[in-house]
Every structure is written in C-alpha cells, then in structure tokens.
Design an enzyme around this catalytic site. Structure first.
Site, PDB file in Angstrom:
ATOM      1  N   LYS A  80      51.293  76.887  58.506  1.00 39.49           N
ATOM      2  CA  LYS A  80      51.028  75.458  58.643  1.00 39.49           C
ATOM      3  C   LYS A  80      52.197  74.826  58.864  1.00 39.49           C
ATOM      4  O   LYS A  80      53.262  75.075  58.243  1.00 39.49           O
ATOM      5  CB  LYS A  80      50.338  74.836  57.693  1.00 39.49           C
ATOM      6  CG  LYS A  80      49.681  73.515  57.848  1.00 39.49           C
ATOM      7  CD  LYS A  80      48.871  73.001  56.546  1.00 39.49           C
ATOM      8  CE  LYS A  80      48.548  71.702  57.051  1.00 39.49           C
ATOM      9  NZ  LYS A  80      47.669  71.044  55.630  1.00 39.49           N
ATOM     10  N   SER A 155      43.235  69.047  56.796  1.00 41.72           N
ATOM     11  CA  SER A 155      44.388  68.998  57.713  1.00 41.72           C
ATOM     12  C   SER A 155      44.663  70.455  58.205  1.00 41.72           C
ATOM     13  O   SER A 155      45.515  70.575  59.243  1.00 41.72           O
ATOM     14  CB  SER A 155      45.399  68.060  57.220  1.00 41.72           C
ATOM     15  OG  SER A 155      46.077  68.811  56.089  1.00 41.72           O
ATOM     16  N   SER A 179      42.531  70.075  52.008  1.00 42.53           N
ATOM     17  CA  SER A 179      42.786  70.503  53.301  1.00 42.53           C
ATOM     18  C   SER A 179      43.080  71.889  53.582  1.00 42.53           C
ATOM     19  O   SER A 179      43.130  72.553  54.535  1.00 42.53           O
ATOM     20  CB  SER A 179      44.319  69.894  53.676  1.00 42.53           C
ATOM     21  OG  SER A 179      44.210  68.643  54.065  1.00 42.53           O
TER      22      SER A 179
HETATM   23  N1  GLN Z   1      41.327  64.734  53.890  1.00 41.93           N
HETATM   24  C1  GLN Z   1      42.117  64.466  52.886  1.00 41.93           C
HETATM   25  C2  GLN Z   1      43.218  63.424  53.314  1.00 41.93           C
HETATM   26  O1  GLN Z   1      43.173  63.168  54.580  1.00 41.93           O
HETATM   27  C3  GLN Z   1      43.052  65.615  52.519  1.00 41.93           C
HETATM   28  C4  GLN Z   1      44.361  65.859  53.119  1.00 41.93           C
HETATM   29  C5  GLN Z   1      44.942  67.134  52.489  1.00 41.93           C
HETATM   30  O2  GLN Z   1      44.559  67.999  51.606  1.00 41.93           O
HETATM   31  N2  GLN Z   1      46.166  67.379  53.003  1.00 41.93           N
HETATM   32  O3  GLN Z   1      43.969  62.779  52.507  1.00 41.93           O
END
Ligand code: GLN
Length: 484
Positions: A80, A155, A179
């Site tokens: 990532k 994400s 994420s």
């Molecule tokens: N969807 C969550 C957010 O937008 C989690 C994001 C993540 O785990 N990086 O904060």
C-alpha cells in the site's frame, strides 16, 4: 511451465519455489504480465517497477542456489502506498507527496525483505488512508475485480483489488478504522488487522497514530498467518510496539473449533444491515458451531457511540500528523509565493484533496480551545468504555463473530458526495481499532449480484492466534462444502 498466477496463493508459491518447479524470476515475470493485462481496467497499482522487481527476484534465485531457506524467499508482494520502501515513491495517493522517494524501509518492509520477499509495486488507496472506497485517491479510482462498476472498498482498496484480481500473491494494507478488513470483505479476500502494538508502525505514514496498524491481505487465512509471523514483533523505533514473544501463528491452525467459545454481539446483528449480509454471516456462525465451537450471545453496549468517537479521535490525530506536509520537507511545494506562511497555505490548498481537508478542519475544530473537553476529551472517555466492553466479553469468549460491513460493495460514485453515509458504513470495524484488539475478515458468501460478503472475527488484544484459528477452520469447511 505455465503458471496460473491469478489463482496462486502465497503458500502455493512458496511450495513451487522450494520444490524448484519455478524460479522467482519466472513468478515475477508471470505476475508482471498479469498486471499489464489487467491493471488498466482495475487501477489497483499506482506504480510497478518491473526492472527492480525482476532484479530482486534474480537475487532471491541466487540466494536459494547458495543455500538460503528464508521463509518468503522470492515471493512477490504488493505494498500500500502509505508504507515506506527504500528507493520507491511513497505518495499516500496524494498530490502533496508527488515526487517523494522513501529514503528508508519501514520496519515491516525490512523484516519481509530479510525473509526474502520481493516488492513489486505500490497499491492505490484513499488519500492518506482517509476513506472507505478508494475514490479519494488523487491518482484514479480502483475498481472491484468482482464487478468493475463497484468500489473495492478502502482505504486499502488497491491491495484488496490486486489480491482478489490475481495481480498479487499477497499484499500489505493499513487499518485505522477498517481499511484492511472492509476492502478484503468487498473484494472477497482475507484481511487481518493486528492488535495495536503487535506490528511496528515505523515507516507507516501516520494517519491516526493511536489507531493505525499494518497488516496482511491475502487469498487464504494460512497466508495471513505466514506473513504476520514475519511482520510482528517488538521494534525499538516504535514506542507503541509491544515487547512480547510472537507465536508461530501457522502452527496454531487446525481443522476444528472444539473447545472454543465464540460470542455474537447483539449490537452487530441489527436492522439496517443488508439481509444478504445478515444471512451469510448467520450461516457462517452455524458452520462454526458445526466445527465444534460453543456460540453464545453477548452484548457490547457502547457500540452505538463508536463511529462518532472514531471520527473525533481519528480526525484530531490526523490534524496533528498532517501538519508536517507544508511544502518544506516533503513532495509538492507551491510556486510564486511571497513568504513562508503563503507557501504553507498555497502548498496545502493545492496538495490536499477535499476529504483530507475536511478531516484536518474537523480535527482542528475538536482540539480547539473551548471545544477540546466537549469533543476530544469526551471521545477519549467513551473510547475507554468501548475498550472495557470488549475486555469484559473476552473474559469469557475466545473470539467474536460479526459482519464486516452492513452492505456489500456499492457502486462507484454512489456515496462519494455523502461523507456521513460513507462514515456510517464503518460501524462494525472502528470499535476494534478504538479498543486496540485484533480482527480478521474472511469471505463467507456472495450476494445475488455476485458481490463478496465477509465474516469478521474479532479477538482479544495479542490473541491473533485465536482469530486465525477460527478463520482458517471456517475457510476450510466452506471450501469443502463448495467442492462437495
Ligand atoms: N474508513 C475509515 C476512515 O475513512 C477507516 C480508514 C482506515 O482504516 N484507514 O477513516
């Protein structure tokens, strides 16, 4: 030999390499061809360095020829874009970091490199890991390999799409509020969020430092165990990493769940969840019971407050962490500025996308004098209550079973203009981060539209072996019942 790279899992790749039926160079070659053929439609990767990956692969082949038996020798991994790999770009899918090249390896990358892994490319993500659909990337939207007009989740959407779309044997993601687990669930692969402190965060670009963890995204639970075994462990360079022995996760896996007590939190089985998701998860619970687990209903009474708590704490921490991106040291710098203040302002206005700006503004607000106690301090107190909910049920249960998300993947564009609706989709994943416990997402069904559904297995802090055991036995049973 012809390699069916799109179906190859990590374990199978290790066996091919160890048995001498193919070289790492051949494996990486096959993978690069697959990426070339498929990624123009999926956009799972932001960049792939073919020459550098083939060079690493040849080095691995040479090391094997001279007797090395490193556990991941010659295995290609996707990373990532938020994790630093020395010499590679690290843009966090943001324009503000365009041109930035990492001068060092994150601790996890160093460990995987020592174990022989080859780093193939950088996967797409929501900018600075803020989002649930990978639509917030500054460099294009990743598509779900199961249905290309649907989001892959986020994400870590690029990592999930790469693994599920046969463009990676395995990948790394990061999970601050879901994420890793949510995109794994949307794309039909396995994702593991380790307990807070289990894996070093050194070299992970910080979003919300008290919540972030790096974890594996794979085709099978066994593969997640194999990667975690290498990634986990104490690191002096991350003061929040724990000094505790790392169990041999792969050897904790078995075929049944006898002797395990699994809790069903009633707050996670409520109206509002899609009926196909609910049915698939309930069927998975039934399967775990057939495998010998005792199933009990439990309660996590503060669940309702988790999303609000998360979006206060995560944005507060983000507003502090992202202050370092101001045009001085990293990436983009605005031109035609008249003084430093003008430079910071213009650089940030040009470099950050809308969602990142929204979070910085929200986070700055909840920390501002006069509001700090009403929002931030209160959120910290609720966080403690959420953690205590879990501690209490884990006195009796070995793990919990829940849905990962209230719905399967949605269409690209469907929620992007409605951030609040998007945030609410994180309801089942954020509590684990707030509590610091571990969580696994494992495929458990497919909707009538052909979209994957995931089962979430939550475990006590530093008991990854519990969730891996549940996930593995369930995954085997599901594969057997499909084949039978
Ligand atoms: N969807 C969550 C957010 O937008 C989690 C994001 C993540 O785990 N990086 O904060």
């Amino acid at each position: 030999m012809s390699l069916e790279i799109e179906n190859l899992d990590l374990q199978a790749a290790v066996e091919l390499l160890e048995g001498g039926s193919c070289s790492s160079e051949e494996l990486v070659h096959a993978l690069l061809s697959r990426i070339t053929a498929r990624d123009s439609s999926l956009c799972a990767y932001l960049s792939v360095d073919g020459d550098a990956s083939l060079r690493q692969a040849r080095d691995a082949d040479k090391a094997r020829a001279s007797g090395s038996t490193a556990p991941l020798l010659g295995i290609p991994l996707a990373v990532k874009d938020v994790i630093n790999v020395s010499g590679d770009s690290c843009h966090c899918a943001s324009k503000i970091l365009e041109g930035y090249v990492s001068p060092y390896d994150a601790t996890v990358i160093g460990r995987l490199r020592d174990a022989g892994a080859v780093f193939v490319g950088r996967t797409n993500m929501d900018e600075f890991a803020m989002g649930s659909s990978t639509e917030n990337s500054a460099f294009g939207v990743t598509r779900n390999p199961c249905s290309i007009d649907h989001v892959p989740g986020g994400s870590s959407g690029g990592s999930a799409a790469a693994v599920a779309g046969g463009e990676a044997v395995a990948a790394l993601g990061s999970d601050t509020g879901g994420s890793i687990r949510q995109p794994a669930s949307f794309c039909g692969c396995v994702g593991l969020k380790p307990s807070y402190g289990r894996v070093s965060r050194y070299g992970l670009t910080a979003f919300a430092s008290s919540l972030d963890q790096i974890g594996p995204m794979t085709r099978t639970v066994r593969d997640a165990a194999a990667l975690l075994e290498v990634m986990a462990g104490h690191d002096e360079r991350d003061s929040s990493s724990i000094n505790m022995a790392v169990p041999g996760y792969s050897s904790c896996l078995g075929e049944d769940l006898r002797g395990m007590k699994l809790g069903l939190p009633k707050e996670y089985f409520v109206a509002g969840t899609d009926s196909e998701v609910d049915n698939a998860v309930r069927a998975a619970v039934e399967e775990c019971s057939k495998l010998g687990a005792e199933i009990v209903e439990i309660s996590l009474p503060h669940t309702d407050y988790a999303v609000a708590t998360y979006y206060i704490i995560a944005t507060a921490e983000a507003s502090a962490n992202l202050a370092r991106f101001d045009g001085v040291r990293y990436g983009h710098r605005a031109e035609g500025v008249i003084n430093p203040i003008d430079m910071y302002g213009k650089t940030r206005a040009q470099g950050f996308g809308a969602e990142v700006k929204r979070r910085i503004i929200l986070g700055t607000y909840v920390l501002s004098s006069g509001y700090h106690d009403a929002y931030y301090l209160r959120a910290q107190k609720v966080r403690t209550l959420i953690r205590q909910d879990f501690e209490k049920v884990f006195e009796d249960c070995d793990a919990l079973l829940t849905p990962v998300t209230p719905t399967p993947a949605y269409r690209i564009g469907e929620k992007v203009d409605d951030p609040l609706r998007m945030y609410l989709g994180d309801v089942f994943t954020v509590p684990a981060n707030l509590a610091g416990i571990c969580g696994l997402s494992v495929p458990c069904g497919v909707s009538s539209d052909g979209l994957p559904i995931g089962l979430q297995v939550l475990g006590p802090a530093f008991k990854e072996e519990n969730i891996l055991r549940v996930g593995h036995a369930y995954e085997l049973a599901r594969a057997n019942s499909k084949n039978g």
